[in-house]
Write a protein that holds these residues in place. Structure first.
Motif, PDB file in Angstrom:
ATOM      1  N   ILE A  23       0.844  -1.196   0.000  1.00 26.18           N
ATOM      2  CA  ILE A  23       0.000   0.000   0.000  1.00 26.18           C
ATOM      3  C   ILE A  23       0.880   1.247   0.000  1.00 26.18           C
ATOM      4  N   GLN A  24       1.882   1.259   0.855  1.00 25.65           N
ATOM      5  CA  GLN A  24       2.776   2.420   0.931  1.00 25.65           C
ATOM      6  C   GLN A  24       3.544   2.619  -0.377  1.00 25.65           C
ATOM      7  N   ILE A  90      -6.290   4.640   3.638  1.00 21.99           N
ATOM      8  CA  ILE A  90      -6.818   6.006   3.579  1.00 21.99           C
ATOM      9  C   ILE A  90      -5.691   6.989   3.249  1.00 21.99           C
ATOM     10  N   LYS A  91      -4.489   6.753   3.783  1.00 21.12           N
ATOM     11  CA  LYS A  91      -3.336   7.587   3.409  1.00 21.12           C
ATOM     12  C   LYS A  91      -3.047   7.448   1.912  1.00 21.12           C
ATOM     13  N   ASN A  97      -5.175  12.370  -4.000  1.00 24.50           N
ATOM     14  CA  ASN A  97      -6.188  13.433  -3.874  1.00 24.50           C
ATOM     15  C   ASN A  97      -7.602  12.864  -3.859  1.00 24.50           C
ATOM     16  N   ALA A  98      -7.761  11.828  -3.075  1.00 28.76           N
ATOM     17  CA  ALA A  98      -9.069  11.210  -2.878  1.00 28.76           C
ATOM     18  C   ALA A  98      -9.263  10.998  -1.384  1.00 28.76           C
ATOM     19  N   ASP A  99     -10.507  10.857  -0.994  1.00 28.98           N
ATOM     20  CA  ASP A  99     -10.792  10.656   0.422  1.00 28.98           C
ATOM     21  C   ASP A  99     -12.096   9.883   0.558  1.00 28.98           C
ATOM     22  N   VAL A 100     -12.281   9.338   1.728  1.00 30.44           N
ATOM     23  CA  VAL A 100     -13.491   8.598   2.038  1.00 30.44           C
ATOM     24  C   VAL A 100     -13.852   8.905   3.494  1.00 30.44           C
ATOM     25  N   HIS A 101     -15.135   8.980   3.753  1.00 26.96           N
ATOM     26  CA  HIS A 101     -15.599   9.205   5.118  1.00 26.96           C
ATOM     27  C   HIS A 101     -16.610   8.122   5.450  1.00 26.96           C
TER      28      HIS A 101
END
Length: 155
Positions: A23-24, A90-91, A97-101
């Motif tokens: 992932i990293q 999430i990182k 430049n994406a996010d989730v809540h």
């Protein structure tokens, strides 16, 4: 002298450290050039491209190089495993430049499964904007959040 006990740490699935490393490695590389200020016209062009999709969207996985198959099924993981993977994922999203809540009450297993599904979701990298994945259709019937959908309070 008091004997201090070391807290017992849950043992992670042996694959988890490798998955976190993968992932990293899928983080979007940091720019080598200094960040420049985008003009208003460039901002509007990026927004228009997002809305009209002239270049088409591609799955998020095609940008970061990860596939759903890289992730073990949630049934094979403990809560500790998922708690280790989810923040790294999430990182990863944020580097693209994406996010989730998630609503607070959503179980880890459900969060993990939704995050993996994002790899196949249509995505457009935005250099200056942010893409949000929220999974809610605005209609509680058929919403992926199911019983956790915030729209249920308005039904």
């Amino acid at each position: 002298m008091k004997n201090k006990q070391t807290p017992i740490r849950p043992t992670l699935h042996p694959y988890i450290p490798h998955l976190i490393s993968d992932i990293q490695n899928a983080f979007r590389p940091k720019e080598k050039t200094p960040h420049r200020v985008m003009t208003f016209e460039e901002e509007m062009e990026e927004v228009e491209n997002f809305v009209t999709r002239p270049l088409g969207f591609q799955p998020l996985g095609s940008f970061c190089g990860m596939k759903k198959e890289d992730f073990p099924p949630s049934e094979q993981l403990s809560d500790a495993d998922m708690k280790a993977v989810i923040p790294q994922y999430i990182k990863l999203l944020k580097t693209w430049n994406a996010d989730v809540h998630f609503p607070k009450e959503v179980p880890l297993k459900f969060q993990y499964e939704l995050l993996i599904d994002i790899l196949d979701e249509d995505f457009m990298y935005m250099e200056y904007g942010m893409v949000g994945f929220d999974f809610c259709s605005g209609n509680p019937e058929g919403c992926r959040w199911g019983e956790y959908c915030g729209c249920l309070q308005y039904k």
